[in-house]
Design a protein around this motif. Structure first.
Motif, mmCIF file in Angstrom:
data_model
loop_
_atom_site.group_PDB
_atom_site.id
_atom_site.type_symbol
_atom_site.label_atom_id
_atom_site.label_comp_id
_atom_site.label_asym_id
_atom_site.label_seq_id
_atom_site.Cartn_x
_atom_site.Cartn_y
_atom_site.Cartn_z
ATOM 1 N N HIS A 1 -8.071 -0.203 -1.614
ATOM 2 C CA HIS A 1 -9.267 -0.842 -1.703
ATOM 3 C C HIS A 1 -10.351 0.025 -2.485
ATOM 4 O O HIS A 1 -11.011 -0.457 -3.208
ATOM 5 C CB HIS A 1 -10.058 -1.171 -0.157
ATOM 6 C CG HIS A 1 -9.414 -2.576 0.237
ATOM 7 N ND1 HIS A 1 -10.333 -3.707 0.075
ATOM 8 C CD2 HIS A 1 -8.425 -2.805 1.025
ATOM 9 C CE1 HIS A 1 -9.362 -4.391 0.888
ATOM 10 N NE2 HIS A 1 -8.346 -4.231 1.466
ATOM 11 N N ALA A 2 -10.234 0.929 -2.046
ATOM 12 C CA ALA A 2 -11.339 2.120 -2.657
ATOM 13 C C ALA A 2 -11.119 2.369 -4.003
ATOM 14 O O ALA A 2 -11.874 2.236 -4.678
ATOM 15 C CB ALA A 2 -11.327 3.450 -2.106
ATOM 16 N N GLU B 1 -13.023 -10.729 1.395
ATOM 17 C CA GLU B 1 -12.783 -10.654 2.946
ATOM 18 C C GLU B 1 -12.964 -11.917 3.254
ATOM 19 O O GLU B 1 -12.302 -12.565 4.295
ATOM 20 C CB GLU B 1 -13.917 -9.718 3.568
ATOM 21 C CG GLU B 1 -13.580 -8.068 3.154
ATOM 22 C CD GLU B 1 -11.954 -7.704 3.366
ATOM 23 O OE1 GLU B 1 -11.310 -8.138 4.301
ATOM 24 O OE2 GLU B 1 -11.521 -7.114 2.318
ATOM 25 N N PHE C 1 -3.854 4.824 6.335
ATOM 26 C CA PHE C 1 -4.804 4.268 5.723
ATOM 27 C C PHE C 1 -4.409 3.809 4.012
ATOM 28 O O PHE C 1 -5.405 3.849 3.462
ATOM 29 C CB PHE C 1 -6.177 4.868 5.506
ATOM 30 C CG PHE C 1 -6.435 5.493 7.194
ATOM 31 C CD1 PHE C 1 -7.057 4.598 7.909
ATOM 32 C CD2 PHE C 1 -6.245 6.661 7.453
ATOM 33 C CE1 PHE C 1 -7.363 4.643 9.300
ATOM 34 C CE2 PHE C 1 -6.815 7.011 8.740
ATOM 35 C CZ PHE C 1 -7.064 6.176 9.775
ATOM 36 N N ASP D 1 -3.595 0.994 2.870
ATOM 37 C CA ASP D 1 -4.470 -0.231 2.296
ATOM 38 C C ASP D 1 -6.057 0.164 1.939
ATOM 39 O O ASP D 1 -6.460 -0.435 0.890
ATOM 40 C CB ASP D 1 -4.434 -1.219 3.582
ATOM 41 C CG ASP D 1 -5.065 -2.581 2.994
ATOM 42 O OD1 ASP D 1 -4.658 -3.269 1.751
ATOM 43 O OD2 ASP D 1 -5.981 -2.797 3.628
ATOM 44 N N LYS D 2 -6.509 1.093 2.727
ATOM 45 C CA LYS D 2 -8.015 1.435 2.546
ATOM 46 C C LYS D 2 -7.693 2.260 1.172
ATOM 47 O O LYS D 2 -8.976 2.268 0.351
ATOM 48 C CB LYS D 2 -8.342 2.175 3.643
ATOM 49 C CG LYS D 2 -8.259 1.870 4.949
ATOM 50 C CD LYS D 2 -8.833 0.406 4.915
ATOM 51 C CE LYS D 2 -8.507 -0.340 6.401
ATOM 52 N NZ LYS D 2 -7.952 -1.563 5.986
ATOM 53 N N SER E 1 -13.214 -2.761 7.881
ATOM 54 C CA SER E 1 -12.685 -1.552 7.600
ATOM 55 C C SER E 1 -12.241 -1.680 5.878
ATOM 56 O O SER E 1 -12.467 -0.819 5.449
ATOM 57 C CB SER E 1 -11.567 -0.940 8.090
ATOM 58 O OG SER E 1 -10.547 -1.889 8.375
ATOM 59 N N ASP E 2 -11.908 -2.756 5.499
ATOM 60 C CA ASP E 2 -11.550 -3.021 4.063
ATOM 61 C C ASP E 2 -12.810 -2.976 3.451
ATOM 62 O O ASP E 2 -12.780 -2.469 2.274
ATOM 63 C CB ASP E 2 -10.845 -4.286 3.898
ATOM 64 C CG ASP E 2 -9.287 -4.169 4.297
ATOM 65 O OD1 ASP E 2 -8.855 -3.337 4.592
ATOM 66 O OD2 ASP E 2 -8.796 -5.404 4.434
ATOM 67 N N LEU F 1 -15.739 -1.430 4.392
ATOM 68 C CA LEU F 1 -16.307 -0.147 4.249
ATOM 69 C C LEU F 1 -15.243 0.746 3.054
ATOM 70 O O LEU F 1 -15.953 1.521 2.397
ATOM 71 C CB LEU F 1 -15.806 0.541 5.711
ATOM 72 C CG LEU F 1 -17.009 -0.079 6.578
ATOM 73 C CD1 LEU F 1 -16.758 0.492 7.887
ATOM 74 C CD2 LEU F 1 -18.439 0.184 6.125
ATOM 75 N N ALA F 2 -14.198 0.345 3.033
ATOM 76 C CA ALA F 2 -13.418 1.330 1.880
ATOM 77 C C ALA F 2 -13.834 0.671 0.466
ATOM 78 O O ALA F 2 -13.943 1.474 -0.482
ATOM 79 C CB ALA F 2 -11.742 0.857 2.059
ATOM 80 N N ASP F 3 -14.233 -0.528 0.321
ATOM 81 C CA ASP F 3 -14.767 -1.173 -0.739
ATOM 82 C C ASP F 3 -16.041 -0.350 -1.246
ATOM 83 O O ASP F 3 -16.180 0.187 -2.236
ATOM 84 C CB ASP F 3 -15.135 -2.683 -0.629
ATOM 85 C CG ASP F 3 -13.918 -3.365 -0.605
ATOM 86 O OD1 ASP F 3 -12.682 -2.877 -0.674
ATOM 87 O OD2 ASP F 3 -13.862 -4.624 -0.239
ATOM 88 N N PRO G 1 0.780 -1.320 0.174
ATOM 89 C CA PRO G 1 -0.009 0.166 0.144
ATOM 90 C C PRO G 1 0.989 1.448 0.023
ATOM 91 O O PRO G 1 1.972 1.157 0.339
ATOM 92 C CB PRO G 1 -0.820 -0.028 1.241
ATOM 93 C CG PRO G 1 -0.115 -1.072 2.038
ATOM 94 C CD PRO G 1 0.728 -1.933 1.347
#
Length: 127
Positions: A47-48, A83, A41, A43-44, A97-98, A100-102, A36
């Motif tokens: 994901h986003a 996930e 964040f 990694d998030k 949280s991953d 949620l980022a998706d 990442p």
């Protein structure tokens, strides 16, 4: 000519969507995925960005607004599937949280797209 161009874009988008899904599944399952970005964040953000791209490719692949709910369900189910797969792998871990980022990535594409369509429809209705 215009119909031909639209069909070409749709087919290219569908092929790209298949490759993107395969790449994301591969990255989700391997022990050492793409690192990442070096920021809070990071990694998030990946994901986003991945789900923003998937949403865009899904919309280009199946452009009918009538399918919107099914497209969103597919994308959310794919995020949950990733996930779940990661929860089964000893070298990966699942995180809400991953997911949620998706969801954020999906919304980041759909909200402006839907607002743009609404504005265009309202503008065409006036004149």
């Amino acid at each position: 000519m215009r119909r031909y161009a639209r069909l070409s874009i749709t087919y290219i988008a569908r092929i790209s969507l298949i490759f993107a899904i395969c790449f994301i599944l591969y990255e989700a399952a391997i022990p050492h995925p793409i690192p990442p970005p070096r920021m809070d964040f990071g990694d998030k953000v990946l994901h986003a960005a991945a789900f923003f791209t998937l949403t865009m490719l899904t919309e280009l692949s199946f452009p009918s607004l009538k399918l919107l709910l099914w497209k969103v369900i597919f994308l959310l189910a794919f995020g949950l599937f990733i996930e779940w797969i990661q929860s089964l792998l000893p070298w990966r871990s699942a995180a809400a949280s991953d997911f949620l980022a998706d969801c954020f990535g999906i919304a980041a594409f759909l909200v402006p797209m839907l607002l743009t369509r609404l504005v265009i429809r309202l503008y065409k209705g006036r004149g």
